[in-house]
Scaffold this active site. Sequence first.
Site, short mmCIF file in Angstrom:
data_model
loop_
_atom_site.label_atom_id
_atom_site.label_comp_id
_atom_site.label_asym_id
_atom_site.label_seq_id
_atom_site.Cartn_x
_atom_site.Cartn_y
_atom_site.Cartn_z
N ARG A 105 0.75 -1.18 0.15
CA ARG A 105 0.09 -0.05 -0.06
C ARG A 105 1.08 1.32 0.06
O ARG A 105 2.03 1.19 0.37
CB ARG A 105 -0.87 0.12 1.35
CG ARG A 105 -2.06 -1.00 1.31
CD ARG A 105 -3.12 -0.69 0.13
NE ARG A 105 -4.25 -1.52 0.30
CZ ARG A 105 -4.44 -2.62 -0.59
NH1 ARG A 105 -3.46 -3.11 -1.39
NH2 ARG A 105 -5.39 -3.42 -0.64
N GLU A 129 -4.41 7.90 -4.44
CA GLU A 129 -4.48 7.02 -5.59
C GLU A 129 -5.97 7.66 -6.29
O GLU A 129 -6.89 7.73 -5.22
CB GLU A 129 -4.31 5.76 -5.44
CG GLU A 129 -3.06 5.11 -5.12
CD GLU A 129 -3.07 3.72 -4.99
OE1 GLU A 129 -4.07 2.89 -5.13
OE2 GLU A 129 -2.03 2.92 -4.56
N HIS A 182 -1.67 0.75 -9.82
CA HIS A 182 -2.40 -0.40 -9.01
C HIS A 182 -2.96 -1.39 -9.83
O HIS A 182 -4.32 -1.54 -9.60
CB HIS A 182 -3.28 0.43 -8.01
CG HIS A 182 -3.43 -0.19 -6.61
ND1 HIS A 182 -3.72 0.39 -5.53
CD2 HIS A 182 -3.36 -1.36 -6.51
CE1 HIS A 182 -3.77 -0.38 -4.58
NE2 HIS A 182 -3.52 -1.75 -4.95
#
Length: 325
Positions: free
Chosen positions: A235, A264, A283
């Site tokens: 993360r 993000e 991602h």
Amino acid sequence: MAKKVLVYSELPEDLIEKLKETFEVRYIPGCKNISDLLPGLTEADGLLGSWLQAGKELLDHAPALKIISNITVGYDNLDIPLLTERGIMATNTPGVLDETTADTIFGLMLAAARRFTELDRLVKTGNWKAPVSTEHYGIDIHHKTLGIIGMGRIGNKIAKRAHFGFDMDILYHNRSRDPEAEQLYDAVYCELDELLEKSDFICLMVPLTPETHRLIGEQEFKLMKKTAVFVNGSRGTTVDEAALVKALQEKIIYAAGLDVYEQEPVSPDNPLLKMDNVVTLPHIGSATHETRYAMAKLAVENLTKGLLGECPPNLINREVFRGRA
């Protein structure tokens, strides 16, 4: 009366139809916040999706909720203690994405070490006008030392690729020893500082918890080799991003491969996007058609079993189900 299910993330049509065979389904893909889910949320017995922050604000709008099925392996978006307190089951989708995510991490390692994205731009912009010289050289991966921080399911798959495919030495740091990884991949357990000092490649694969928040910062980067390649597949907030930027700008480390960020989607003015020695992905760790389908299917199974009174195969807070028995 059929139980009510609210699906807030995109789901394959056949899985939506499968849910409709048993439940009353409200399907709202593409929603942006909790208000978009009202009034379905107030009546929902089950909630299925991949990003919604399930804390007090959401739960106060969902008095009938019995289960939240996350279409992810991570569940830092779920307030597990609060869900447990309210008797709400929480599930995730581990296992089915391990191989695919490990592929992504190895791709980042290769791309950062061999400067694939930088040299791809060289060719596409018409600036490849002579044979490559030393200024374009990268570094080898094979027979180097890989340090894995977080030897979970995905960490093990990365170790397997490194050991058998690239003849790498494996160091790892974890909450507990992994005898199987030590036997299969000759992995050596060590403390974090030692791993950072000795590794040529460092993969961060920990879950996001209060203990791992900004686990890697300025002091940790200073411990790494100047030739080290750092890869984050966990993360974004497990890393102090400002410290990472500084480490790359000042050549404290050689390069980085990133699939996750503090914010993000990542801001267009993030300095990481301007650096040639950083490979940036949006991602996509598990983002293949096959794997995302398998994750969605497992999430549907978790939800269905939970609402039908069976123990979901991937129940995180098992004490909730035991309390109902």
